[in-house]
Design an enzyme around this catalytic site. Structure first.
Site, mmCIF file in Angstrom:
data_model
loop_
_atom_site.group_PDB
_atom_site.id
_atom_site.type_symbol
_atom_site.label_atom_id
_atom_site.label_comp_id
_atom_site.label_asym_id
_atom_site.label_seq_id
_atom_site.Cartn_x
_atom_site.Cartn_y
_atom_site.Cartn_z
ATOM 1 N N GLY A 51 0.852 -1.185 0.000
ATOM 2 C CA GLY A 51 0.000 0.000 0.000
ATOM 3 C C GLY A 51 0.887 1.233 0.000
ATOM 4 O O GLY A 51 1.783 1.358 0.832
ATOM 5 N N ASN A 106 0.458 9.514 -7.864
ATOM 6 C CA ASN A 106 0.461 8.051 -7.802
ATOM 7 C C ASN A 106 -0.631 7.440 -8.676
ATOM 8 O O ASN A 106 -1.478 6.664 -8.214
ATOM 9 C CB ASN A 106 0.289 7.599 -6.345
ATOM 10 N N ARG A 108 11.844 11.160 -11.162
ATOM 11 C CA ARG A 108 12.283 10.774 -12.501
ATOM 12 C C ARG A 108 12.871 9.369 -12.549
ATOM 13 O O ARG A 108 13.605 9.030 -13.485
ATOM 14 C CB ARG A 108 13.301 11.783 -13.029
ATOM 15 N N ALA A 157 15.169 6.410 -12.483
ATOM 16 C CA ALA A 157 16.615 6.234 -12.569
ATOM 17 C C ALA A 157 17.344 7.521 -12.938
ATOM 18 O O ALA A 157 18.577 7.580 -12.866
ATOM 19 C CB ALA A 157 16.948 5.161 -13.599
ATOM 20 N N GLY A 174 7.792 0.122 -4.911
ATOM 21 C CA GLY A 174 7.862 0.908 -3.694
ATOM 22 C C GLY A 174 8.938 1.973 -3.682
ATOM 23 O O GLY A 174 9.080 2.704 -2.695
ATOM 24 N N ASP A 194 7.520 5.551 -3.238
ATOM 25 C CA ASP A 194 7.058 5.766 -1.861
ATOM 26 C C ASP A 194 8.240 5.961 -0.927
ATOM 27 O O ASP A 194 8.193 6.765 0.007
ATOM 28 C CB ASP A 194 6.213 4.582 -1.392
#
Length: 329
Positions: free
Chosen positions: A40, A171, A239, A241, A267, A270
């Site tokens: 989540g 997101n 961005r 990488a 993740g 986040d």
């Protein structure tokens, strides 16, 4: 809603749906072992900020089932305070995560009508009474149901009115809604956000992408100017990488990624957000926030799991200062 006993106020409050993630190391169609995790975006950020030494609360709804119990136990173990409700009539959401190739991971959701999607404004009112310094929201929660969308809108409006810093991470999830639906819901939320976080391909969901130009830098600058004009104080652009950038009224700052061996990118965004908000809570300047975000993002991509490899405050120095491939003895 049940609240864990804790402090009267918290550094960060976030809310949304946490699910059980069943991870496969190969194609799901071939069968094999599955490992069980908590997934989540909001709880990922909550764990990341808590590990860095801040007080954190997560609000959400789980089913009265073993999956919900597992989520609550895991979050408590990470020091995250809970403001949760259990719904005995609905199940906790489940997600299967397939490592299809070394470079492609696919998510399969079983969350329609889940307990987490019933989150409503009344659930959030009690959580906001803790008086957070930062309220962190994501577009994922707004996509789950009309009730959860109202909860996001209500929380953003109330927190902004109370002087709480509102962090909004776009997101975008294409399996939950279309870009047009996301734009219609998320654009009005921007006026409450002090911090807007988006991947470089998500800015067009909360600002007007200019037509007639194929220059990405000019397009981004125009959208950022629009967002700053609406009252956003910091526009954070992830961005991947290529690093990250922050735009404010005072200018633009860029940070490269921390060089690591990438094994799991799930993740990572986040994790970056958790590091950035942690540094903000510590009073760091924009370059300092970007640096910590890059560090926590690097921990995420160089370890397996959504949040399992995120660092404690003492571990931040492990990356960027320790030569790769070494063993600390």
């Amino acid at each position: 809603m049940t609240a864990d006993v804790g402090r009267a106020s918290v550094d960060l409050l976030t809310f949304g749906e946490s699910m059980v993630s069943l991870r496969s190391a190969g194609p799901l169609s071939a069968g094999g072992a599955l490992s069980m995790h908590v997934a989540g975006a909001e709880s990922n950020v909550a764990v990341g900020v808590a590990r860095l030494g801040h007080s954190v609360s997560w609000a959400g709804v789980v089913g009265a089932d073993p999956h919900g119990e597992f989520i609550l136990r895991q979050l408590r173990a990470e020091g995250v305070g809970l403001q949760h409700r259990e719904d005995a009539t609905r199940r906790t959401g489940v997600m299967f995560l397939e490592q299809r190739t070394a470079d492609v991971t696919r998510a399969f959701y079983y969350r329609s009508g889940s307990a987490g999607s019933t989150l409503c404004p009344e659930d959030i009112d009690s959580a906001l009474q803790a008086g957070p310094r930062i309220l962190h929201l994501t577009g994922i929660t707004a996509a789950l149901s009309p009730e959860s969308r109202k909860a996001v809108e209500h929380a953003a409006e109330r927190a902004a009115a109370d002087g709480v810093v509102v962090s909004l991470d776009v997101n975008y999830r294409s399996k939950l809604w279309s870009r047009e639906e996301a734009r219609e819901v998320l654009t009005p939320l921007v006026r409450h956000a002090g911090i807007l976080i988006a991947s470089d391909d998500e800015l067009g969901l909360v600002a007007t992408a200019p037509t007639g130009t194929h220059d990405q830098a000019s397009s981004e600058a125009a959208m950022v100017a629009e967002l700053l004009g609406l009252g956003v104080q910091e526009v954070v652009v992830k961005r991947g990488a290529a690093g990250a950038s922050v735009h404010t009224a005072d200018g633009r700052w860029d940070a490269p990624p921390v060089s690591v061996t990438s094994i799991d990118t799930v993740g990572a965004g986040d994790a970056f957000t958790a590091g950035y908000l942690s540094a903000l809570l510590d009073g760091a300047d924009v370059p300092g926030r970007l640096h910590r975000g890059a560090l926590t993002g690097a921990f995420a991509v160089s370890t397996a799991g959504d949040w399992e490899g995120l660092p404690s405050r003492a571990e931040l120095a492990l990356l960027g200062t320790t030569p790769g491939g070494t063993t600390q003895r």
